[in-house]
Write an enzyme that holds these catalytic residues in place. Structure first.
Site, mmCIF file in Angstrom:
data_model
loop_
_atom_site.group_PDB
_atom_site.id
_atom_site.type_symbol
_atom_site.label_atom_id
_atom_site.label_comp_id
_atom_site.label_asym_id
_atom_site.label_seq_id
_atom_site.Cartn_x
_atom_site.Cartn_y
_atom_site.Cartn_z
ATOM 1 N N HIS A 14 0.778 -1.296 -0.041
ATOM 2 C CA HIS A 14 0.092 0.048 -0.020
ATOM 3 C C HIS A 14 0.962 1.372 -0.007
ATOM 4 O O HIS A 14 1.328 1.693 0.967
ATOM 5 C CB HIS A 14 -0.841 -0.147 1.280
ATOM 6 C CG HIS A 14 -1.824 1.079 1.384
ATOM 7 N ND1 HIS A 14 -3.067 1.048 2.165
ATOM 8 C CD2 HIS A 14 -1.859 2.437 0.877
ATOM 9 C CE1 HIS A 14 -3.893 2.335 2.058
ATOM 10 N NE2 HIS A 14 -3.143 2.962 1.096
ATOM 11 N N HIS A 16 1.232 4.858 -2.705
ATOM 12 C CA HIS A 16 0.864 5.616 -3.667
ATOM 13 C C HIS A 16 2.106 6.372 -4.179
ATOM 14 O O HIS A 16 2.707 7.314 -3.592
ATOM 15 C CB HIS A 16 -0.120 6.738 -3.258
ATOM 16 C CG HIS A 16 -1.472 6.268 -2.629
ATOM 17 N ND1 HIS A 16 -2.650 6.045 -3.242
ATOM 18 C CD2 HIS A 16 -1.695 5.824 -1.461
ATOM 19 C CE1 HIS A 16 -3.445 5.274 -2.328
ATOM 20 N NE2 HIS A 16 -2.894 5.196 -1.266
ATOM 21 N N HIS A 193 -9.658 0.944 -1.076
ATOM 22 C CA HIS A 193 -9.485 1.703 0.363
ATOM 23 C C HIS A 193 -10.852 1.638 1.127
ATOM 24 O O HIS A 193 -11.699 2.016 0.142
ATOM 25 C CB HIS A 193 -9.164 3.021 0.280
ATOM 26 C CG HIS A 193 -7.621 3.297 -0.331
ATOM 27 N ND1 HIS A 193 -7.028 2.922 -1.237
ATOM 28 C CD2 HIS A 193 -6.978 4.091 0.523
ATOM 29 C CE1 HIS A 193 -5.659 3.360 -1.060
ATOM 30 N NE2 HIS A 193 -5.609 3.987 -0.093
ATOM 31 N N GLU A 196 -11.097 3.500 6.219
ATOM 32 C CA GLU A 196 -10.098 4.371 6.790
ATOM 33 C C GLU A 196 -10.914 5.471 7.512
ATOM 34 O O GLU A 196 -10.509 5.527 8.632
ATOM 35 C CB GLU A 196 -9.344 5.006 5.639
ATOM 36 C CG GLU A 196 -8.207 6.190 5.826
ATOM 37 C CD GLU A 196 -7.592 6.877 4.867
ATOM 38 O OE1 GLU A 196 -7.962 6.650 3.659
ATOM 39 O OE2 GLU A 196 -6.158 7.189 5.033
ATOM 40 N N ASP A 274 1.674 4.035 2.763
ATOM 41 C CA ASP A 274 0.745 4.976 2.249
ATOM 42 C C ASP A 274 1.392 6.064 1.296
ATOM 43 O O ASP A 274 1.427 5.907 0.126
ATOM 44 C CB ASP A 274 -0.258 5.401 3.376
ATOM 45 C CG ASP A 274 -1.413 5.698 2.747
ATOM 46 O OD1 ASP A 274 -2.027 5.326 1.471
ATOM 47 O OD2 ASP A 274 -2.294 6.101 3.694
ATOM 48 N N ASP A 275 1.757 7.130 2.055
ATOM 49 C CA ASP A 275 2.170 8.355 1.473
ATOM 50 C C ASP A 275 3.305 8.735 2.224
ATOM 51 O O ASP A 275 3.256 10.045 2.899
ATOM 52 C CB ASP A 275 1.016 9.294 1.505
ATOM 53 C CG ASP A 275 -0.170 9.087 0.595
ATOM 54 O OD1 ASP A 275 -0.196 8.690 -0.665
ATOM 55 O OD2 ASP A 275 -1.068 8.689 1.249
HETATM 56 N N1 ADE Z 1 -4.811 8.612 -1.735
HETATM 57 C C1 ADE Z 1 -3.646 8.676 -1.296
HETATM 58 N N2 ADE Z 1 -3.497 8.534 0.239
HETATM 59 C C2 ADE Z 1 -4.915 8.269 0.144
HETATM 60 C C3 ADE Z 1 -5.268 7.599 1.410
HETATM 61 N N3 ADE Z 1 -4.843 7.487 2.448
HETATM 62 N N4 ADE Z 1 -6.574 7.486 1.473
HETATM 63 C C4 ADE Z 1 -7.321 7.628 0.404
HETATM 64 N N5 ADE Z 1 -7.020 8.258 -0.731
HETATM 65 C C5 ADE Z 1 -5.587 8.497 -0.710
HETATM 66 ZN ZN ZN Z 2 -3.590 4.657 0.595
#
Ligand code: ADE
Ligand code: ZN
Length: 333
Positions: A14, A16, A193, A196, A274-275
Site C-alpha cells: 500500500h 501511492h 480503500h 479508513e 501509504d504516502d
Molecule cells: N490517496 C493517497 N493516499 C490516500 C489515502 N490514505 N486514502 C485515500 N486516498 C488516498
Molecule cells: Zn492509501
C-alpha cells in the site's frame, strides 16, 4: 530491534507513487517544468504538511502531483521511491498510481504509465526489486470517468489490479460496482480503500460488491464483530498504514493504534507507508513506530513480514521463496 526491522525482508502492498513525492523533488521538477510554486522553499512546503483529516491531506497531495508533466518526471518519481524501497529491504512492492489526477489536467495516460513502467523495469535490473502496478480510481469523481479510464488502461499489461482511493466518506464502494465488474471480466484483480474514515459498511461493500482480494486500511472493521469474523475466516489481507493513520488523525496516539489487536484477532494485517513523503516515514519507520508504541515482539514482526508476501499478488512459488528468506533471516538474527 531497529536493526532487526531494517534487515527484515518485506513487501509493501500500500503505497501511492504520488505520495512518495518528496518536497526536494517537487521543487526540482517544478523548476524543470517552469511551474511556479506558492511556497518559496522546501521548508515552507513541509510546514504546510499538517492535516486534521483525509481531505486536508488530499488537497495538498493533488497540488504536489500537479507539477508532474513529462514521462521523465514520472520516471524520476518512481525511481526515487524504488531506490528507497530497496534500501529498506523491500523485496517486492505493489505500487498504486492515480492516472485521473494527471489525465484530468491534460497529461496523457501513456506519459504517466510509460514513465512509471520504465522505472519499475530498471529497478528490477539494477536492484532486483520486484514490483507490480495497481491503477486506482478517484472515488470522488464520476463512474463514467472511471470506466473511460479503465478502457484506456486495458492494453497496458503492467497493471495487475484496480483500486479505489481519494475522499472516502460520501463515496461508497457500491458507486463503482459496474467498473469493478468490468475490470474483473478483463482479468484484473481488485483492491479498495475502505474503513479508513468510512464505516465498516464500506468494508462489507468492497468484499461483497467489488470482490476485493485485499482491503486497504480497514481500521473501522473492528467496529463490527461479524465483519472481523468474515475477514479472519477468509484471511483477507488488510494493508494497514500506521503513520498515515496518526497524521490523518484516524488514531489520536500511536499507542492507541489497533494493529496489535488486529494481529491478536487473527486478521491478516500488513504494515505499509501509504504516502511516506507526507506522513513522516517510509516502511521501516512504520514498523518501528508500531514496535515502539505497541511493544511488538520479533515474532509479531515476523508475522507482519510473512503476511506482506502472503497477501501480495506474487505467484505461489515466488511467495514461498520470499517467505523462506524471512524465516532464514529470523533464524540468523
Ligand atoms: N490517496 C493517497 N493516499 C490516500 C489515502 N490514505 N486514502 C485515500 N486516498 C488516498
Ligand atoms: Zn492509501
Amino acid at each position: 530491534m531497529e536493526e532487526f526491522i531494517r534487515g527484515l525482508p518485506k513487501a509493501e502492498l500500500h503505497v501511492h507513487i504520488e505520495g512518495t513525492f518528496e518536497p526536494e523533488l517537487i521543487f526540482k521538477i517544478a523548476e524543470r517544468n517552469s511551474i511556479p510554486l506558492e511556497e518559496k522553499s522546501v521548508e515552507e512546503l513541509k510546514k504546510a504538511y499538517e492535516f486534521n483529516n483525509l481531505q486536508q491531506f488530499l488537497d495538498i497531495y493533488y497540488k504536489g502531483a500537479s507539477v508532474l508533466i513529462k514521462e521523465e518526471d514520472f520516471y524520476d518519481l518512481t525511481m526515487a521511491y524504488l531506490e528507497k524501497a530497496h534500501s529498506e529491504n523491500i523485496l517486492h512492492t505493489e505500487i498504486f498510481f492515480d492516472p485521473q489526477t494527471h489525465t484530468n489536467r491534460g497529461v496523457k495516460f501513456s506519459t504517466v504509465i510509460n514513465g512509471i513502467s520504465r522505472a519499475m523495469d530498471n529497478a528490477q535490473k539494477e536492484w532486483k526489486i520486484s514490483s507490480k502496478l495497481i491503477m486506482c480510481f478517484l472515488r470522488d469523481l464520476s463512474t463514467e470517468f472511471a470506466m473511460q479510464t479503465l478502457e484506456g488502461a486495458l492494453k497496458y499489461k503492467k497493471i495487475v489490479a484496480v483500486g479505489l482511493d481519494s475522499a472516502e466518506v460520501g463515496n461508497p464502494p457500491s458507486k463503482f460496482k459496474e467498473v469493478f465488474d468490468s475490470a474483473r471480466k478483463a482479468g484484473l484483480l481488485t483492491v479498495a480503500h475502505a474503513g479508513e474514515e468510512g464505516s465498516s459498511e464500506y468494508v462489507w461493500e468492497v468484499l461483497n460488491l467489488l470482490k476485493v482480494s485485499r482491503v486497504d486500511h480497514g481500521n473501522n472493521s473492528l467496529n463490527d464483530e461479524k465483519l472481523v469474523e468474515e475477514l479472519v475466516k477468509r484471511q483477507i489481507p488488510l494493508t494497514v498504514c500506521p503513520l498515515s493513520n496518526y497524521k490523518l488523525k484516524v488514531v489520536k496516539d500511536l499507542k492507541q493504534h489497533p494493529l496489535k489487536i488486529m494481529l491478536d484477532k487473527g486478521l491478516k494485517v500488513t504494515v505499509n507507508s501509504d504516502d511516506p513523503a507526507y506522513f513522516g516515514g517510509y516502511i521501516n519507520d512504520n514498523y518501528l513506530a508500531m514496535e515502539t508504541a505497541l511493544e511488538l515482539t520479533k515474532g509479531d514482526l515476523e508475522v507482519l513480514a510473512k503476511n506482506s508476501f502472503e497477501g501480495s499478488f506474487l505467484n505461489d512459488l515466488e511467495k514461498k521463496e520470499m517467505i523462506s528468506k524471512v524465516e532464514e533471516y529470523v533464524k540468523k538474527s
